[in-house]
Design a protein around this motif. Sequence first.
Motif, PDB file in Angstrom:
ATOM      1  N   PHE A  57       0.827  -1.199   0.000  1.00 18.91           N
ATOM      2  CA  PHE A  57       0.000   0.000   0.000  1.00 18.91           C
ATOM      3  C   PHE A  57       0.867   1.258   0.000  1.00 18.91           C
ATOM      4  CE2 PHE A  57      -3.377  -2.791   1.939  1.00 18.91           C
ATOM      5  CZ  PHE A  57      -4.254  -2.692   0.877  1.00 18.91           C
ATOM      6  N   CYS A  58       1.990   1.198   0.701  1.00 21.55           N
ATOM      7  CA  CYS A  58       2.906   2.336   0.722  1.00 21.55           C
ATOM      8  C   CYS A  58       3.445   2.593  -0.685  1.00 21.55           C
ATOM      9  CB  CYS A  58       4.049   2.072   1.696  1.00 21.55           C
ATOM     10  SG  CYS A  58       5.033   3.541   2.095  1.00 21.55           S
ATOM     11  N   ASN A  59       3.728   1.516  -1.400  1.00 23.66           N
ATOM     12  CA  ASN A  59       4.221   1.657  -2.773  1.00 23.66           C
ATOM     13  C   ASN A  59       3.153   2.180  -3.724  1.00 23.66           C
ATOM     14  OD1 ASN A  59       6.785   0.663  -2.092  1.00 23.66           O
ATOM     15  ND2 ASN A  59       6.142  -1.466  -2.388  1.00 23.66           N
ATOM     16  N   ASP A  60       1.880   2.007  -3.349  1.00 22.84           N
ATOM     17  CA  ASP A  60       0.784   2.468  -4.203  1.00 22.84           C
ATOM     18  C   ASP A  60       0.535   3.973  -4.079  1.00 22.84           C
ATOM     19  OD1 ASP A  60       0.217  -0.051  -5.270  1.00 22.84           O
ATOM     20  OD2 ASP A  60      -1.081  -0.566  -3.577  1.00 22.84           O
ATOM     21  N   LEU A  61       1.098   4.603  -3.067  1.00 22.76           N
ATOM     22  CA  LEU A  61       0.910   6.043  -2.880  1.00 22.76           C
ATOM     23  C   LEU A  61       1.636   6.821  -3.969  1.00 22.76           C
ATOM     24  CD1 LEU A  61       1.479   6.209   0.970  1.00 22.76           C
ATOM     25  CD2 LEU A  61      -0.617   6.976  -0.179  1.00 22.76           C
TER      26      LEU A  61
END
Length: 447
Positions: free
Chosen positions: A158-162
Motif C-alpha cells: 500500500f505504501c508503494n501504491d501512494l
Amino acid sequence: MEAVRLLRLLVVVVIAASCTTGALAATPQLKGLRMHLTHVDAHGNYSRLQLLQRAARRSHHRMSRLVARATGVPVALSSKAVASGGDLQVPVHAGNGDFLMDLAIGTPALAYSAIVDTGSDLVWTQCKPCVDCFKQSTAVFDPSSSSTYATLPCSSSFCNDLPTSTCTSASKCGYTYTYGDASSTQGVLATETFTLAKTKLPGIAFGCGDTNEGDGFSQGAGLVGLGRGPLSLVSQLGLEKFSYCLTSLDDTSKSPLLLGSVADISESAATSPVQTTPLIKNPSQPSFYYVSLTGLTVGSTHITLPRSAFAIQDDGTGGVIVDSGTSITYLEMKGYRALKKAFVAQMALPTADGSGIGLDLCFQAPAKGVDQVSVPKLVFHFDGSADLDLPAENYMALDSGSGALCLTVMGSRGLSIIGNFQQQNFQFVYDVGPDKLSFAAVQCNKL
C-alpha cells in the motif's frame, strides 16, 4: 513407527487447517453492503437560490482541482473567482465533494462522517496529535485509544501504491496526498477496523493525517476515495462493482450507495431501459472513471463533433469523466459552444444574467406561467449506443426569486466532467471488473 509418524503428520495438518479456517473466519468476506449518502447542504435550511449558489461555487472549485490534476497545472481559485465571474452572495466552503458517508473507525468504534469522492483513491481522516488540522464537528481520531490501530511499514505494498511517500525514522510509511490545488493531507499510512452500516471491516489501509490543508474538507472528518486505484475503499474490499442513486438538490432524502453484489439496477425500480457504455482507462489519471462521449442532442439539433473533441489526448489531458462530487457538468469548450448555441437558438426566452448564481447561460422566465415554459431536450450520447436522456430538472435550474432559468452545464479546458445534477434520480453502476458503466432512471428516494 511409520504409522505413528503418519498419524502425527495428520494431526499437524488438521491443526494447521483448523487454524487457517479460523483466520479466514475472523475476516468477514464482504459480498454486498447498502449505505446512505447525505448531501453536504441537506441540513443547512438554505433557499433554492442559496443551494444553487453553493453548488455552483463548490463545482467551480472542484472542476479547477480536477483539471489541475489532469493537466499538471496548479490552479488557485479565490473565493470570488468563479467561472462565470460572479460574486456569490452566500458564504460557502470550497468543495471537495457533495456527499457525506457515515462510518466508524477503530476499536472501540467512533462515529465520523467523511466526504465520498469517486475522483480519488485514498481513505483518510484527521488524527491526533494534530500539527495542522481543520475544524470538524466530531472529535479528531486518536490512534492511541484504539486497540486495532497499526501503522504500515515502508515495505508495505500500500505504501508503494501512494503517489508520494517517505520512510520515517521509525520505518513507518509517511504520505502526502494532494488534490491539485492547495488541498492536501499528510501523515502516516496505517490499518484500522472500519465499521460501515454495522459491518466491521478489519485491516483497511487509511491515511492518518496530522497535517491537513484545504477548507473544502471541513464538511466531514476526512475523505473516502472510491476511485479505480488500489488504495480506494472498493479496491481494498475486493469489490468489482458499486452504484449510487443521487436524490435531487432540494430533496433532503438520503441517497443510497450500494457496494458489491447489491449494486445492480433493479428492473422493477428502473423507469427507463438500462444503458451501458465502456469505462476507459487513462494511464496518466488511473483514479478517474472515463467514458467516451460521442455526441449531444439539444432539441432538434444533433451535435456531432470529431472524436478528438472529447478524447483522451496523448499527454493524458482531455477525456470525459463521470464524477459524483461535481454538481455541474463541464464540457470542453468546442462542445460547450455548440451546445450553448443550440440552446440559445431553441429557447423562446431572452437571455438573463446568471452571475449571481454562478452559472453561464440563463434565460428570463415569464413572471407567470413558468411551469408552461418548454425547454429543448438534452441527451448525451456515449460509446456503445448508450444515451443519457435527461429530464428538464437535470439540466435546467430555476431561481424563482429572479426568474432566471439556467443551464447547469458550463465550459472547461483540459477535462470534461459529467456532474451530479445530470445524474440525479439515475442509478449509476460502476462495474470495474468488465470495465463498464450502466445507468437507468430510478426514483432514488424509493430505492
